[in-house]
Design a protein around this motif. Structure first.
Motif, mmCIF file in Angstrom:
data_model
loop_
_atom_site.group_PDB
_atom_site.id
_atom_site.type_symbol
_atom_site.label_atom_id
_atom_site.label_comp_id
_atom_site.label_asym_id
_atom_site.label_seq_id
_atom_site.Cartn_x
_atom_site.Cartn_y
_atom_site.Cartn_z
ATOM 1 N N VAL A 112 0.875 -1.171 0.000
ATOM 2 C CA VAL A 112 0.000 0.000 0.000
ATOM 3 C C VAL A 112 0.914 1.223 0.000
ATOM 4 C CG1 VAL A 112 -1.799 1.252 1.237
ATOM 5 C CG2 VAL A 112 -1.777 -1.267 1.261
ATOM 6 N N CYS A 113 0.858 1.976 -1.085
ATOM 7 C CA CYS A 113 1.758 3.123 -1.266
ATOM 8 C C CYS A 113 1.433 4.215 -0.245
ATOM 9 C CB CYS A 113 1.598 3.648 -2.688
ATOM 10 S SG CYS A 113 2.475 5.189 -3.000
ATOM 11 N N ALA A 114 2.478 4.792 0.347
ATOM 12 C CA ALA A 114 2.287 5.872 1.325
ATOM 13 C C ALA A 114 2.508 7.246 0.680
ATOM 14 C CB ALA A 114 3.245 5.683 2.498
ATOM 15 N N HIS A 115 2.708 7.262 -0.617
ATOM 16 C CA HIS A 115 2.845 8.517 -1.385
ATOM 17 C C HIS A 115 3.982 9.399 -0.870
ATOM 18 C CE1 HIS A 115 -0.932 7.123 -2.968
ATOM 19 N NE2 HIS A 115 -1.449 7.139 -1.754
ATOM 20 N N CYS A 116 5.108 8.772 -0.559
ATOM 21 C CA CYS A 116 6.219 9.544 0.019
ATOM 22 C C CYS A 116 6.952 10.366 -1.044
ATOM 23 C CB CYS A 116 7.197 8.599 0.730
ATOM 24 S SG CYS A 116 8.156 7.553 -0.371
ATOM 25 N N SER A 117 6.887 9.955 -2.309
ATOM 26 C CA SER A 117 7.666 10.638 -3.358
ATOM 27 C C SER A 117 6.775 10.999 -4.541
ATOM 28 C CB SER A 117 8.785 9.720 -3.866
ATOM 29 O OG SER A 117 9.599 9.323 -2.810
ATOM 30 N N PRO A 118 6.571 12.296 -4.776
ATOM 31 C CA PRO A 118 5.690 12.700 -5.883
ATOM 32 C C PRO A 118 6.144 12.164 -7.236
ATOM 33 C CG PRO A 118 6.256 14.587 -4.505
ATOM 34 C CD PRO A 118 7.103 13.437 -4.021
ATOM 35 N N ASP A 119 7.476 11.952 -7.413
ATOM 36 C CA ASP A 119 7.957 11.501 -8.725
ATOM 37 C C ASP A 119 8.097 9.979 -8.821
ATOM 38 O OD1 ASP A 119 10.028 11.420 -6.918
ATOM 39 O OD2 ASP A 119 11.558 12.054 -8.350
ATOM 40 N N CYS A 120 7.596 9.263 -7.850
ATOM 41 C CA CYS A 120 7.661 7.786 -7.909
ATOM 42 C C CYS A 120 6.626 7.287 -8.926
ATOM 43 C CB CYS A 120 7.359 7.207 -6.534
ATOM 44 S SG CYS A 120 7.155 5.418 -6.551
ATOM 45 N N PRO A 121 7.020 6.393 -9.838
ATOM 46 C CA PRO A 121 6.069 5.902 -10.839
ATOM 47 C C PRO A 121 4.804 5.273 -10.229
ATOM 48 C CG PRO A 121 8.303 5.256 -11.428
ATOM 49 C CD PRO A 121 8.389 5.868 -10.060
ATOM 50 N N VAL A 122 4.963 4.616 -9.099
ATOM 51 C CA VAL A 122 3.781 4.013 -8.448
ATOM 52 C C VAL A 122 2.814 5.112 -8.018
ATOM 53 C CG1 VAL A 122 2.999 2.789 -6.369
ATOM 54 C CG2 VAL A 122 4.925 1.904 -7.694
ATOM 55 N N ASN A 123 3.353 6.115 -7.372
ATOM 56 C CA ASN A 123 2.536 7.235 -6.902
ATOM 57 C C ASN A 123 1.803 7.905 -8.060
ATOM 58 O OD1 ASN A 123 1.474 9.091 -5.170
ATOM 59 N ND2 ASN A 123 3.395 10.133 -4.705
ATOM 60 N N LYS A 124 2.548 8.174 -9.139
ATOM 61 C CA LYS A 124 1.951 8.850 -10.296
ATOM 62 C C LYS A 124 0.861 7.980 -10.937
ATOM 63 C CE LYS A 124 5.978 11.350 -12.037
ATOM 64 N NZ LYS A 124 6.835 11.444 -13.195
ATOM 65 N N ALA A 125 1.194 6.704 -11.131
ATOM 66 C CA ALA A 125 0.251 5.794 -11.795
ATOM 67 C C ALA A 125 -1.004 5.625 -10.939
ATOM 68 C CB ALA A 125 0.913 4.440 -12.034
ATOM 69 N N GLU A 126 -0.814 5.535 -9.631
ATOM 70 C CA GLU A 126 -1.964 5.361 -8.742
ATOM 71 C C GLU A 126 -2.901 6.564 -8.844
ATOM 72 O OE1 GLU A 126 -1.252 3.779 -4.847
ATOM 73 O OE2 GLU A 126 -3.107 4.659 -4.071
ATOM 74 N N HIS A 127 -2.308 7.737 -8.899
ATOM 75 C CA HIS A 127 -3.104 8.966 -8.991
ATOM 76 C C HIS A 127 -3.978 8.954 -10.260
ATOM 77 C CE1 HIS A 127 -4.114 13.121 -8.311
ATOM 78 N NE2 HIS A 127 -3.782 13.385 -9.561
ATOM 79 N N VAL A 128 -3.333 8.643 -11.387
ATOM 80 C CA VAL A 128 -4.060 8.616 -12.671
ATOM 81 C C VAL A 128 -5.160 7.554 -12.639
ATOM 82 C CG1 VAL A 128 -3.823 8.205 -15.170
ATOM 83 C CG2 VAL A 128 -2.002 9.374 -13.943
ATOM 84 N N ALA A 129 -4.820 6.384 -12.120
ATOM 85 C CA ALA A 129 -5.770 5.264 -12.145
ATOM 86 C C ALA A 129 -6.960 5.520 -11.220
ATOM 87 C CB ALA A 129 -5.051 3.972 -11.742
ATOM 88 N N ARG A 130 -6.698 6.065 -10.043
ATOM 89 C CA ARG A 130 -7.811 6.302 -9.104
ATOM 90 C C ARG A 130 -8.784 7.330 -9.672
ATOM 91 N NH1 ARG A 130 -7.600 2.985 -5.049
ATOM 92 N NH2 ARG A 130 -5.617 2.460 -4.047
ATOM 93 N N GLU A 131 -8.236 8.316 -10.382
ATOM 94 C CA GLU A 131 -9.119 9.322 -11.004
ATOM 95 C C GLU A 131 -10.058 8.685 -12.018
ATOM 96 O OE1 GLU A 131 -6.964 12.608 -12.656
ATOM 97 O OE2 GLU A 131 -7.339 13.757 -10.812
ATOM 98 N N LYS A 132 -9.599 7.569 -12.593
ATOM 99 C CA LYS A 132 -10.424 6.886 -13.598
ATOM 100 C C LYS A 132 -11.249 5.766 -12.973
ATOM 101 C CE LYS A 132 -7.192 7.872 -17.356
ATOM 102 N NZ LYS A 132 -7.969 8.527 -18.404
ATOM 103 N N GLY A 133 -11.251 5.679 -11.660
ATOM 104 C CA GLY A 133 -12.122 4.723 -10.970
ATOM 105 C C GLY A 133 -11.517 3.362 -10.706
ATOM 106 N N TYR A 134 -10.221 3.223 -10.909
ATOM 107 C CA TYR A 134 -9.562 1.932 -10.673
ATOM 108 C C TYR A 134 -9.155 1.784 -9.210
ATOM 109 C CZ TYR A 134 -8.737 1.058 -15.679
ATOM 110 O OH TYR A 134 -8.875 0.806 -17.020
ATOM 111 N N ASP A 135 -9.171 0.553 -8.712
ATOM 112 C CA ASP A 135 -8.445 0.219 -7.491
ATOM 113 C C ASP A 135 -7.022 -0.128 -7.915
ATOM 114 O OD1 ASP A 135 -10.729 0.533 -6.029
ATOM 115 O OD2 ASP A 135 -11.216 -1.606 -5.955
ATOM 116 N N VAL A 136 -6.065 0.140 -7.048
ATOM 117 C CA VAL A 136 -4.661 -0.038 -7.439
ATOM 118 C C VAL A 136 -3.935 -0.958 -6.461
ATOM 119 C CG1 VAL A 136 -2.475 1.165 -7.900
ATOM 120 C CG2 VAL A 136 -4.645 2.284 -8.451
ATOM 121 N N TYR A 137 -3.160 -1.880 -7.020
ATOM 122 C CA TYR A 137 -2.374 -2.822 -6.219
ATOM 123 C C TYR A 137 -0.925 -2.795 -6.712
ATOM 124 C CZ TYR A 137 -7.003 -4.468 -5.004
ATOM 125 O OH TYR A 137 -8.307 -4.521 -4.562
ATOM 126 N N VAL A 138 -0.024 -2.953 -5.764
ATOM 127 C CA VAL A 138 1.402 -3.009 -6.100
ATOM 128 C C VAL A 138 1.878 -4.408 -5.708
ATOM 129 C CG1 VAL A 138 3.660 -1.939 -5.776
ATOM 130 C CG2 VAL A 138 1.581 -0.539 -5.599
#
Ligand code: SF4
Ligand code: SF4
Length: 204
Positions: A112-138
């Motif tokens: 579960v990402c804690a969003h510690c780094s704005p430039d982390c690919p996980v953080n960025k991808a999660e942001h885009v995906a959640r806006e589109k209604g996706y649940d996100v898993y790493v």
């Protein structure tokens, strides 16, 4: 790591990926001849860019083309899905050590990402995906997928992974009757990997 080699084609010219897409669309399920792949590899200097020998480059490009074909085949079914998840590989986290604040939640099982780094690919991808209604898993591996799918009943999945892992995961998803789309890593190696965020946004 499924591939016996590491690669980095993140610096390949955009035209290479466009040409790859054109060939993939034209050839469909037909076998792509090795000769065609060798021409493509030479034309875009993929060996120099990736550091691969020609045979490994052929394997990699063949996989990328096959994945593209599988995406095309699945696309209509995927577009009908209502409940979707994005599966990201843990190897694309900005940090693979304790600087990553993500917590592994075994009940999911996912980081579960804690969003510690704005430039982390996980953080960025999660942001885009959640806006589109996706649940996100790493995920720490494709073996985590069936548990999540059984718990949450997703009918559509977008997965990011290296080509070899996409092929394996795709077979599992087909068996579970889940429609999917995938985005291939352009740099593997199981840490500090890379995928194209724009391609992911379009796929989502
Ligand atoms: S943004 Fe999330 S995944 Fe990336 S390093 Fe921080 S906690 Fe880990
Ligand atoms: S998805 Fe990442 S961690 Fe998994 S095999 Fe591929 S490069 Fe390694």
């Amino acid at each position: 790591m499924p591939y016996k080699f590491t690669f980095d084609i993140s610096k390949a010219p955009q035209h290479f990926f466009i040409e790859l897409a054109i060939i993939g669309n034209q050839m469909g399920m037909q076998k792509i001849f090795e000769k065609t792949l060798r021409v493509l590899i030479k034309k875009f200097r993929i060996q120099e860019i990736s550091g691969l020998d020609v045979q490994d480059a052929v394997v990699l490009i063949q996989d990328l083309l096959e994945i593209q074909t599988l995406n095309l085949i699945q696309k209509q079914e995927f577009l009908k899905t209502k409940k979707r998840a994005l599966f990201l590989p843990h190897c694309c986290r900005k940090y693979m050590d304790s600087r990553c604040q993500a917590v592994f939640e075994p009940s999911l099982p996912s980081y579960v990402c804690a969003h510690c780094s704005p430039d982390c690919p996980v953080n960025k991808a999660e942001h885009v995906a959640r806006e589109k209604g996706y649940d996100v898993y790493v995920l720490s591996g494709a073996s985590c997928m069936p548990d999540i799918l059984k718990q949450k009943n997703y009918d559509g999945v977008v997965g990011v992974a290296c080509g070899a892992e996409v092929m394996l995961s795709g077979k599992k998803l087909n068996c579970m009757d889940v429609a999917w789309q995938s985005v291939s890593l352009l740099k593997n190696g199981c840490s500090n990997t890379f995928f194209n965020m724009e391609t992911l946004a379009k796929t989502l």
